[in-house]
Design a protein around this motif. Structure first.
Motif, PDB file in Angstrom:
ATOM      1  N   SER A 190       8.602  10.727  23.866  1.00  0.00           N
ATOM      2  CA  SER A 190       8.380   9.479  23.211  1.00  0.00           C
ATOM      3  C   SER A 190       9.466   9.297  21.986  1.00  0.00           C
ATOM      4  N   ARG A 191      10.009   8.012  21.983  1.00  0.00           N
ATOM      5  CA  ARG A 191      10.999   7.786  20.771  1.00  0.00           C
ATOM      6  C   ARG A 191       9.946   7.581  19.459  1.00  0.00           C
ATOM      7  N   LEU A 234      15.257   0.314  19.068  1.00  0.00           N
ATOM      8  CA  LEU A 234      13.824  -0.082  18.925  1.00  0.00           C
ATOM      9  C   LEU A 234      13.653  -1.173  18.328  1.00  0.00           C
ATOM     10  N   ASP A 268       9.606   0.455  22.449  1.00  0.00           N
ATOM     11  CA  ASP A 268      10.479   0.933  22.939  1.00  0.00           C
ATOM     12  C   ASP A 268      10.708   0.225  24.226  1.00  0.00           C
ATOM     13  N   ASP A 305      12.698   0.630  26.400  1.00  0.00           N
ATOM     14  CA  ASP A 305      13.227   1.462  27.641  1.00  0.00           C
ATOM     15  C   ASP A 305      11.693   2.007  28.270  1.00  0.00           C
TER      16      ASP A 305
END
Ligand code: FEO
Length: 599
Positions: free
Chosen positions: A9-10, A499, A525, A527
């Motif tokens: 996870s970002r 983000l 996010d 993505d």
């Protein structure tokens, strides 16, 4: 889509829970510090804030205004658009409107519904507009206002400005103040903002219409279509004297240059301010159209490319627009600002099959001419088209949206995201606005067919439907849950890594007793489809405005109207100063332990 969550996870923080606490809540490991609240001295004689509302009108003109909104951090070395200084810069902040009871010691003075004290109204005018604040960070004290700054400046609802673009000099812009229709005073209701590739700030005029009054029974379309009514919001028009009578648009003289019937036509524009030149005269760019401009956001640009920017009209059932400059951007050229004076304004049509069209609002265009002729709408020239942007967009059959708010462009993919905050007036759903009586709002996104964003075709989809668990759909196509329920998405910003930061502006019962707590800020996010709540604001506030230093170690967030509806005797919030103190709109500086990038 499901199945995308394979990467780490970002969003490496613990989601903040919904709360009604009268404070700022951020994840563990982060710090949130109040900065430049309303009344902070930033220029002139740097008059100190007096917490009983007794600062004078002149003092207010040397302090930050009320109701912080959109803002941008310009590194101090960014004079021509670039710049990397993350410890010294100019923070330029919009002040959208005012809580008039808190601005004066005992609220506004009214006699028979009329204003009687010019000094009070001058202070109200000076609490609107924009602040340019020189700021510097030291490891010991953190961020501070630079005293004796050569850049510190207040722009108010009375600052002299130039009008440029196709409507400059138009008969519908002639007033007693500017008989040739080329100048005006002030900017107001500055909601969101933008910034240009050449290092200037753009501020956007949103809910200006209700500051004006007219007693005329028959209104021209350029007043009618924008909602000019019989009374002004704060009664500024009820005072004698030219500086106040300009808010009275009633016909009083033989000619337009003898009264202020056209003064409302000086508002609803995008205004350019050069923060690095404190003597510069702000410019109203009429080529970008006249409406309730929420904000302005540029597509990625570069040397030799045309400029492309997007702007939403934040009213129920209004439209989303795009502007494409005629000429190309050349870094370092002194007149790049002229790119905002010659170009084509388009309005969006979102088709049911997921495609979209940009429809030109250009008097030279045959499709526009035909659409106007079919509806019996007549424009004499392009200036008149732009002054009546909403009517021109009506003619083209653009898609009526659920209150277009902020936009953001993905730094890599170029996809454009727009918040549609809510629309309880919607009776019929359409593909792009899929919920009738849309109380919670949604986020739409599109990808232009032309890589440079200059074309007229795009493809769109819905990024999320805001709402509680039982009536929502997140970016991962799942219902929202405890970590991310939200309503009335408004502020929107992409950080440099792609983000998406989302801020909310709930009001009324949704705000006071819904499941969402106080207004908040989340991060998505695109993505992975993840979405998590990062911040919750104090009681009664809206969370709005977002910018960062180039190193991304400092995030600036604005908290607007904490304790909305408070009076000096009944404080609904006492953030940020504490018990017994009037609430104040304020910037909040967000940093991470160990001085690392915020995410
Ligand atoms: Fe100023 Fe549309 O919020």
């Amino acid at each position: 889509a499901p199945g995308l969550l394979k990467q780490p996870s970002r969003l490496a923080f613990e989601a903040v829970a919904v709360t009604r606490a009268d404070t700022i809540s951020v994840p563990e490991g982060y710090q949130a510090k109040t900065f430049i609240p309303w009344g902070t001295p930033i220029c002139g004689s740097y008059p100190a804030y007096r917490e009983d509302g007794s600062n004078t009108a002149q003092e207010q003109a040397e302090q930050t205004g009320m109701h912080h909104d959109g803002m941008h951090y310009f590194p101090i070395d960014a004079r021509n658009g670039k710049g990397q200084n993350s410890e010294h810069g100019l923070l330029v902040v919009n002040h959208e409107y005012i809580d008039v009871p808190l601005l004066h010691p005992n609220g506004p003075t009214l006699v028979d519904g009329k204003r009687t004290i010019p000094e009070e109204v001058r202070k109200e005018i000076n609490a609107h507009g924009v602040s340019v604040v020189e700021i510097r960070r030291s490891p010991r004290n953190g961020w501070e206002v630079v005293g004796d700054s050569k850049f510190g400046r207040r722009i108010t609802a009375a600052t002299p400005m130039e009008i440029r673009g196709p409507a400059r000099g138009h008969a519908l812009l002639r007033t007693r103040y500017s008989p040739d229709g080329s100048a005006t005073r002030g900017t107001q209701n500055n909601c969101s903002n933008g910034f240009t590739p050449w290092g200037t700030y753009l501020t956007c005029e949103e809910n200006w219409a209700n500051y004006f009054a007219t007693q005329d029974s028959e209104l021209p379309r350029e007043l009618q279509r924008y909602g000019i009514g019989k009374t002004g919001r704060f009664g500024w028009d009820t005072l004698e004297g030219d500086e106040f009578q300009r808010f009275d648009a009633t016909r009083k003289a033989e000619t337009a240059s003898g009264d202020y019937r056209n003064e409302p036509n000086h508002f609803g524009w995008i205004v350019e301010i050069d923060p690095f030149d404190p003597r510069s005269v702000p410019v109203k760019h009429t080529a970008l159209g006249r409406f309730a401009h929420e904000g302005v956001i540029f597509a990625p640009t570069g040397p030799g490319k045309q400029l492309v920017c997007y702007s939403g009209d934040d009213s129920r059932n209004e439209y989303i627009y795009k502007y494409v400059s005629r000429d190309k951007f050349l870094p370092g050229r002194p007149d790049n600002s002229r790119l905002l004076d010659e170009g084509t304004l388009y309005v969006a049509r979102f088709n049911a099959d997921g495609t979209g069209d940009w429809l030109p609002l250009d008097i030279r265009d045959a499709t526009f001419q035909a659409a106007c002729a079919a509806k019996g709408i007549v424009f004499a020239d392009q200036g008149e088209v732009l002054i009546n942007t909403r009517t021109a967009a009506d003619a083209m059959g653009a898609t009526k949206m659920d209150r277009p708010e902020w936009g953001a462009v993905h730094p890599r993919s170029g996809e454009v995201y727009f918040t549609l905050t809510n629309n309880t007036n919607r009776t019929e759903a359409d593909a792009a606005n899929p919920r009738p009586d849309n109380a919670y709002g949604h986020i739409i996104r599109w990808r232009e067919e032309s890589p440079e964003h200059t074309g007229t075709r795009f493809n769109w989809d819905l990024f999320l439907l805001a709402g509680p668990e039982g009536d929502s759909r997140g970016p991962d196509n799942q219902p929202l849950g405890a970590d991310n329920i939200l309503a009335s998405p408004d502020g929107l910003w992409f950080d440099p890594q792609g983000l998406l930061w989302i801020q909310t502006d709930m009001s009324g019962s949704q705000h006071s007793d819904g499941p969402f707590g106080n207004n908040q800020m989340l991060v998505a996010d695109p993505d992975s489809g993840e979405l998590k709540r990062f911040l919750v604001g104090p009681v009664g506030c809206e969370v709005t405005g977002l910018t960062a230093t180039p190193d991304f170690c400092t995030l600036f967030v604005n908290i607007q109207h904490p304790g909305e509806g408070s009076t000096p005797d009944n404080l609904l919030s006492t953030w940020p100063d504490g018990p017994g103190k009037r609430p104040r709109s304020s910037t909040v500086v967000i940093t991470r332990e160990g001085w690392r990038p915020v995410l």
